[in-house]
Design a protein around this motif. Structure first.
Motif, PDB file in Angstrom:
ATOM      1  N   SER A  26      -5.782  -0.442  -5.172  1.00  0.00           N
ATOM      2  CA  SER A  26      -5.635  -0.917  -6.382  1.00  0.00           C
ATOM      3  C   SER A  26      -4.377   0.193  -6.818  1.00  0.00           C
ATOM      4  O   SER A  26      -3.146  -0.205  -7.605  1.00  0.00           O
ATOM      5  CB  SER A  26      -7.188  -0.992  -7.364  1.00  0.00           C
ATOM      6  N   LYS A  27      -4.088   1.753  -6.311  1.00  0.00           N
ATOM      7  CA  LYS A  27      -3.465   2.170  -6.176  1.00  0.00           C
ATOM      8  C   LYS A  27      -2.078   1.715  -6.140  1.00  0.00           C
ATOM      9  O   LYS A  27      -0.716   2.303  -6.780  1.00  0.00           O
ATOM     10  CB  LYS A  27      -3.089   3.449  -5.820  1.00  0.00           C
ATOM     11  N   ILE A  28      -1.696   0.895  -4.179  1.00  0.00           N
ATOM     12  CA  ILE A  28      -0.490   0.045  -4.678  1.00  0.00           C
ATOM     13  C   ILE A  28      -0.329  -1.572  -5.342  1.00  0.00           C
ATOM     14  O   ILE A  28       0.897  -1.590  -4.748  1.00  0.00           O
ATOM     15  CB  ILE A  28      -0.291   1.338  -2.667  1.00  0.00           C
ATOM     16  N   ALA A  29      -0.988  -1.718  -4.643  1.00  0.00           N
ATOM     17  CA  ALA A  29      -1.112  -3.142  -4.806  1.00  0.00           C
ATOM     18  C   ALA A  29      -1.218  -3.581  -6.628  1.00  0.00           C
ATOM     19  O   ALA A  29      -2.163  -4.278  -6.593  1.00  0.00           O
ATOM     20  CB  ALA A  29      -2.029  -3.487  -4.070  1.00  0.00           C
ATOM     21  N   PRO A  30      -0.123  -4.296  -6.717  1.00  0.00           N
ATOM     22  CA  PRO A  30      -0.903  -5.011  -8.029  1.00  0.00           C
ATOM     23  C   PRO A  30      -1.396  -5.842  -7.747  1.00  0.00           C
ATOM     24  O   PRO A  30      -0.805  -6.562  -7.179  1.00  0.00           O
ATOM     25  CB  PRO A  30       0.593  -5.431  -8.541  1.00  0.00           C
ATOM     26  N   VAL A  31      -1.795  -6.490  -9.499  1.00  0.00           N
ATOM     27  CA  VAL A  31      -2.930  -8.041  -9.342  1.00  0.00           C
ATOM     28  C   VAL A  31      -2.070  -8.700  -8.959  1.00  0.00           C
ATOM     29  O   VAL A  31      -0.945  -8.820  -9.274  1.00  0.00           O
ATOM     30  CB  VAL A  31      -3.491  -8.310 -10.498  1.00  0.00           C
ATOM     31  N   ASN A  32      -3.134 -10.410  -8.437  1.00  0.00           N
ATOM     32  CA  ASN A  32      -1.603 -11.338  -7.746  1.00  0.00           C
ATOM     33  C   ASN A  32      -0.809 -11.274  -7.813  1.00  0.00           C
ATOM     34  O   ASN A  32       0.651 -11.977  -8.012  1.00  0.00           O
ATOM     35  CB  ASN A  32      -2.177 -12.036  -9.923  1.00  0.00           C
ATOM     36  N   THR A  33      -0.189 -10.423  -6.379  1.00  0.00           N
ATOM     37  CA  THR A  33       1.060 -10.174  -5.971  1.00  0.00           C
ATOM     38  C   THR A  33       1.088  -9.577  -4.230  1.00  0.00           C
ATOM     39  O   THR A  33       0.067  -9.015  -3.983  1.00  0.00           O
ATOM     40  CB  THR A  33       2.175  -8.245  -7.079  1.00  0.00           C
ATOM     41  N   VAL A  34       2.030 -10.470  -3.166  1.00  0.00           N
ATOM     42  CA  VAL A  34       1.636 -10.125  -1.825  1.00  0.00           C
ATOM     43  C   VAL A  34       2.069  -8.438  -2.446  1.00  0.00           C
ATOM     44  O   VAL A  34       3.369  -8.362  -2.320  1.00  0.00           O
ATOM     45  CB  VAL A  34       1.850 -10.498  -1.306  1.00  0.00           C
ATOM     46  N   THR A  35       1.345  -7.517  -1.842  1.00  0.00           N
ATOM     47  CA  THR A  35       2.105  -6.214  -1.311  1.00  0.00           C
ATOM     48  C   THR A  35       2.261  -5.980   0.226  1.00  0.00           C
ATOM     49  O   THR A  35       1.224  -5.826   1.044  1.00  0.00           O
ATOM     50  CB  THR A  35       1.535  -5.031  -2.407  1.00  0.00           C
ATOM     51  N   ALA A  36       3.263  -5.698   0.862  1.00  0.00           N
ATOM     52  CA  ALA A  36       3.430  -5.308   2.209  1.00  0.00           C
ATOM     53  C   ALA A  36       2.640  -4.105   2.484  1.00  0.00           C
ATOM     54  O   ALA A  36       3.034  -2.621   1.514  1.00  0.00           O
ATOM     55  CB  ALA A  36       5.031  -5.506   2.619  1.00  0.00           C
ATOM     56  N   LEU A  37       1.727  -3.747   3.313  1.00  0.00           N
ATOM     57  CA  LEU A  37       1.381  -2.725   3.639  1.00  0.00           C
ATOM     58  C   LEU A  37       1.594  -1.260   4.626  1.00  0.00           C
ATOM     59  O   LEU A  37       2.511  -1.862   5.279  1.00  0.00           O
ATOM     60  CB  LEU A  37       0.135  -2.063   3.636  1.00  0.00           C
ATOM     61  N   PRO A  38       1.933  -0.158   4.698  1.00  0.00           N
ATOM     62  CA  PRO A  38       3.077   0.331   5.261  1.00  0.00           C
ATOM     63  C   PRO A  38       1.983   0.775   6.931  1.00  0.00           C
ATOM     64  O   PRO A  38       0.766   0.576   6.601  1.00  0.00           O
ATOM     65  CB  PRO A  38       2.569   2.024   4.630  1.00  0.00           C
ATOM     66  N   ALA A  39       2.941   1.136   7.099  1.00  0.00           N
ATOM     67  CA  ALA A  39       2.496   0.275   9.147  1.00  0.00           C
ATOM     68  C   ALA A  39       1.847   1.667   8.911  1.00  0.00           C
ATOM     69  O   ALA A  39       2.121   3.198   8.771  1.00  0.00           O
ATOM     70  CB  ALA A  39       3.864   0.697   9.913  1.00  0.00           C
ATOM     71  N   PRO A  40       0.565   1.449  10.336  1.00  0.00           N
ATOM     72  CA  PRO A  40      -0.269   2.487  10.593  1.00  0.00           C
ATOM     73  C   PRO A  40       0.369   3.643  11.604  1.00  0.00           C
ATOM     74  O   PRO A  40       0.548   3.265  11.874  1.00  0.00           O
ATOM     75  CB  PRO A  40      -1.896   1.784  10.785  1.00  0.00           C
ATOM     76  N   THR A  41       0.079   4.717  10.991  1.00  0.00           N
ATOM     77  CA  THR A  41       0.264   5.798  12.327  1.00  0.00           C
ATOM     78  C   THR A  41      -1.010   6.284  12.437  1.00  0.00           C
ATOM     79  O   THR A  41      -2.558   6.744  11.859  1.00  0.00           O
ATOM     80  CB  THR A  41       1.313   6.834  11.917  1.00  0.00           C
ATOM     81  N   PRO A  42      -1.035   7.295  13.300  1.00  0.00           N
ATOM     82  CA  PRO A  42      -2.411   8.397  14.281  1.00  0.00           C
ATOM     83  C   PRO A  42      -2.876   9.655  12.476  1.00  0.00           C
ATOM     84  O   PRO A  42      -3.928   9.252  12.922  1.00  0.00           O
ATOM     85  CB  PRO A  42      -2.049   8.794  15.267  1.00  0.00           C
ATOM     86  N   GLU A  43      -2.688   9.473  12.058  1.00  0.00           N
ATOM     87  CA  GLU A  43      -2.976  10.768  11.055  1.00  0.00           C
ATOM     88  C   GLU A  43      -2.732   9.866   9.598  1.00  0.00           C
ATOM     89  O   GLU A  43      -3.901  10.620   9.048  1.00  0.00           O
ATOM     90  CB  GLU A  43      -1.273  11.256  10.610  1.00  0.00           C
ATOM     91  N   ASN A  44      -2.117   8.400   9.585  1.00  0.00           N
ATOM     92  CA  ASN A  44      -2.450   8.439   8.017  1.00  0.00           C
ATOM     93  C   ASN A  44      -2.244   5.865   8.006  1.00  0.00           C
ATOM     94  O   ASN A  44      -1.395   6.226   8.805  1.00  0.00           O
ATOM     95  CB  ASN A  44      -1.054   8.487   7.777  1.00  0.00           C
ATOM     96  N   ALA A  45      -3.317   5.875   7.145  1.00  0.00           N
ATOM     97  CA  ALA A  45      -3.731   4.153   7.248  1.00  0.00           C
ATOM     98  C   ALA A  45      -4.286   4.775   6.080  1.00  0.00           C
ATOM     99  O   ALA A  45      -4.879   5.225   5.889  1.00  0.00           O
ATOM    100  CB  ALA A  45      -4.063   4.022   8.629  1.00  0.00           C
TER     101      ALA A  45
END
Length: 162
Positions: free
Chosen positions: A14-33
């Protein structure tokens, strides 16, 4: 137990993806996903949906390698999934609605079940996870492009739509 978790997938997104909209997720890294167990070989996106005003029309172009779409309730219960092979088309298209919205649809003899895929959501809100495989790192832009062209939009002509 999922109902007591404060940082479930829906809350995190909910912090990065508005409702009823496709939101691309950042690529995961070993430190952050953003989500646990993300596979770096996939381009990923989500649609946080809300069916309270109208059903959703989902359209996801398939990538060259593999594309999947999974549906989850607000509390992370998986209830439907489809991939490019099952869809059998160059685009995965479907209508997502509540059982009540489905029952209000007018009967149309010209549209058969094979022409229109309708998925009923057991909850008014939830998540759609979209993933496209990049079988090798050089093909990641192609997978990301497929995800970038996905659409998750309310159907304006539906009963009760604003």
């Amino acid at each position: 137990l999922p109902r007591t978790a404060t940082q479930d997938a829906y809350a995190r997104l909910s912090k990065i993806a508005p409702v009823n909209t496709v939101t691309a997720l950042p690529a995961p890294t070993p430190e952050n996903a953003i989500m646990p167990f993300m596979d770096p070989a996939f381009a990923s996106a989500v649609c946080r949906y809300d069916l309270s005003q109208a059903p959703i029309k989902l359209a996801v172009p398939v990538s060259l390698a593999y594309t999947s779409v999974s549906f989850y309730t607000r509390y992370d219960i998986a209830y439907y999934a489809i991939n490019d092979r099952a869809a059998g088309r160059r685009i995965i298209e479907l209508d997502l609605m509540t059982p009540e919205q489905h029952s209000q649809m007018p009967e149309d003899e010209e549209i058969t079940a094979a022409d229109r895929l309708i998925v009923e959501s057991p909850t008014v809100t939830g998540l759609i996870a979209i993933r496209a495989l990049a079988p090798e790192p050089g093909l990641m832009p192609m997978a990301q492009s497929s995800i970038a062209n996905a659409r998750c939009t309310p159907q304006a002509e539906s009963p009760g739509a604003n």
